[in-house]
Write an enzyme that holds these catalytic residues in place. Structure first.
Site, mmCIF file in Angstrom:
data_model
loop_
_atom_site.group_PDB
_atom_site.id
_atom_site.type_symbol
_atom_site.label_atom_id
_atom_site.label_comp_id
_atom_site.label_asym_id
_atom_site.label_seq_id
_atom_site.Cartn_x
_atom_site.Cartn_y
_atom_site.Cartn_z
ATOM 1 N N ASP A 33 5.358 -1.270 3.111
ATOM 2 C CA ASP A 33 6.790 -1.522 3.387
ATOM 3 C C ASP A 33 6.928 -0.681 4.550
ATOM 4 O O ASP A 33 7.926 -1.142 5.459
ATOM 5 C CB ASP A 33 7.539 -0.798 2.033
ATOM 6 N N ASP A 39 -0.689 11.052 2.942
ATOM 7 C CA ASP A 39 0.316 11.577 3.504
ATOM 8 C C ASP A 39 0.247 11.674 5.168
ATOM 9 O O ASP A 39 1.509 11.319 5.669
ATOM 10 C CB ASP A 39 0.716 13.131 2.965
ATOM 11 N N TYR A 61 -2.754 -0.348 -10.928
ATOM 12 C CA TYR A 61 -2.073 -1.734 -11.273
ATOM 13 C C TYR A 61 -2.677 -2.393 -12.576
ATOM 14 O O TYR A 61 -2.195 -3.332 -13.000
ATOM 15 C CB TYR A 61 -2.309 -2.753 -9.839
HETATM 16 C C1 IPM Z 1 4.079 -6.441 -3.562
HETATM 17 C C2 IPM Z 1 5.117 -5.947 -4.575
HETATM 18 C C3 IPM Z 1 4.408 -5.959 -6.079
HETATM 19 C C4 IPM Z 1 3.082 -4.665 -5.826
HETATM 20 C C5 IPM Z 1 5.091 -5.770 -7.221
HETATM 21 C C6 IPM Z 1 6.469 -6.639 -7.326
HETATM 22 C C7 IPM Z 1 4.236 -6.007 -8.413
HETATM 23 O O1 IPM Z 1 5.746 -4.747 -4.460
HETATM 24 O O2 IPM Z 1 3.431 -7.430 -3.598
HETATM 25 O O3 IPM Z 1 4.363 -5.479 -2.731
HETATM 26 O O4 IPM Z 1 3.639 -3.609 -6.028
HETATM 27 O O5 IPM Z 1 2.055 -5.354 -5.441
HETATM 28 MN MN MN Z 2 5.471 -3.894 -2.368
#
Ligand code: IPM
Ligand code: MN
Ligand code: NAD
Length: 366
Positions: free
Chosen positions: A253, A225, A140
């Protein structure tokens, strides 16, 4: 009598469903205001796609100063199909995370009673863990570059940064979270040490060494994984999950959809650095609170977005501000709303009511 000093909150409603869900979050915060020890004072920052399209500004220096001097940031989402990917994400969200060194990203994965999980035969007692995501390193940072761009010989490099200091501090925080939870006393580190032998070899060594200071906590290191599969196959094995920035992004997610959907998943970006170590001069702010979802362009502007993730992010913000009574009131009201079974479509994470009505329901229990 001296006026009680307010908590100063910078608000970035942002793009897409951001303003729709933040509106409900602010409604709920307003409703609990009587339970607060100190009032909340909001500074709304007009940050996002609309302004970028007009002026090419992302986050101005003045806005950054406002943020640094505030007690917390409350953010909806940034990102829009009309803006090239990464501009707003990097110059707003990641900039705040990095410049304030908010190295801890807490992402609870808790299936509330009444929320829908697509996992067969799993219930609330099976899905109750927290992901402690490293939030200041990994791929990042933006280090790297492109060579011979647009030619057949193009080379693109995006460096994966893992420092001993960065790894140690997130592991230490995760062990502390695990002790404080008094749940399964079990920490799972998720990595890819079988391939990223340099980078995640460091994580493995640091994990073993750190673990010796926490003899009551069971340690388990697993590959990403397999961990992704186990989020689905046997989520009950997780108590505290600690992982790097990119794996934490992806896994949460997945963690969200097994615990009722992205519309319920909140997060806290914080640090617990001693004051002299804060990176910015005059820095007060140590926390940015947001849903984990994005601006959801596919449903934006239609009053369809679930505001509960944003409401729970507000709850996490109040906890951070030591407003525990108000935070716990929001938590209870959300639990009642979800358990009430009226806001979701049958066997679905989708709302059966509008964004406004979902917010109203939470308010009605406060
Ligand atoms: C999150 C988002 C962010 C990340 C993006 C928008 C930079 O996906 O907060 O989960 O990858 O951290
Ligand atoms: Mn995210
Ligand atoms: P997204 O999280 O916006 O949406 C993914 C899916 O989940 C979509 O189908 C969406 O409709 C659904 N969804 C998300 N939030 C919901 C809610 N509250 N209620 C109901 N459904 C919801 O992810 P994406 O589509 O990959 O990204 C869209 C934009 O948001 C991109 O520009 C991305 O970079 C940005 N983004 C921003 C943040 C942030 O600012 N914190 C986080 C993630 C993504």
């Amino acid at each position: 009598m001296a006026k009680i000093q307010a908590h100063r909150i910078s608000v970035i409603a942002g793009d897409g469903i951001g303003p729709e869900v933040i509106r409900e979050g602010l409604k709920v915060l307003n409703k609990v205001s009587k339970k607060l020890k100190r009032p909340l004072e909001f500074e709304h920052l007009e940050v996002g796609a609309a302004r970028w399209l007009r002026t090419k500004e992302t986050l101005t220096e003045k806005e950054m100063e406002t943020i640094i001097a505030s007690d917390a940031v409350y953010l909806g989402a940034v990102g829009d199909p009309k803006v090239p990917p990464g501009i707003l994400e990097r110059d707003v969200l990641l900039k705040i995370r990095f410049e304030l060194d908010l190295y801890i990203n807490l992402r609870p994965c808790v299936l509330l009673e009444g929320a829908f999980t697509p996992l067969k035969n799993k219930g609330s007692s099976d899905i109750n863990f927290i992901v402690v995501r490293e939030n200041s390193e990994s791929v990042y940072t933006g280090l790297g570059g492109v060579f011979k761009r647009g030619t057949p010989d193009e080379v693109a490099i995006q460096e994966d940064i893992n420092t001993r200091k960065g790894v140690d501090r997130i592991l230490d925080y995760a062990f502390e979270v695990c002790e404080a939870r008094k749940n399964k006393n079990q920490i799972t580190m998720v990595d890819k040490a079988n391939v990223l032998t340099h980078a995640h070899g460091l994580w493995r060594r640091a994990f073993e060494e750190m673990g010796k200071s926490y003899p009551r906590i069971k340690r388990n290191a697993t590959y990403v994984d397999a961990a992704a599969m186990d989020f689905v196959r046997r989520p009950e094995m997780f108590d505290v999950v600690v992982t790097n920035n990119i794996f934490g992004d992806i896994l949460t997610d997945l963690g969200a959809i097994i615990s009722g959907g992205l519309g319920l998943a909140a997060s806290a970006n914080i640090n617990d650095l001693p004051s002299p170590d804060l990176p910015k001069k005059g820095q007060v702010c140590r926390g940015l609170f947001e849903p984990i979802h994005g601006s959801a362009p596919d449903i934006a502007g239609r009053n369809l977005a679930n505001p509960i993730a944003a409401i729970m992010a507000a709850k996490m913000m109040l906890d951070h501000l030591s407003e525990t009574e108000a935070a716990s009131a929001i938590d209870k009201a959300v639990r009642k709303t979800v358990a009430g079974g009226k806001i979701f479509k049958k066997d679905s994470p989708d709302l059966a009511v509008s964004t406004h009505e979902a917010g109203d329901q939470v308010c009605s229990y406060l």
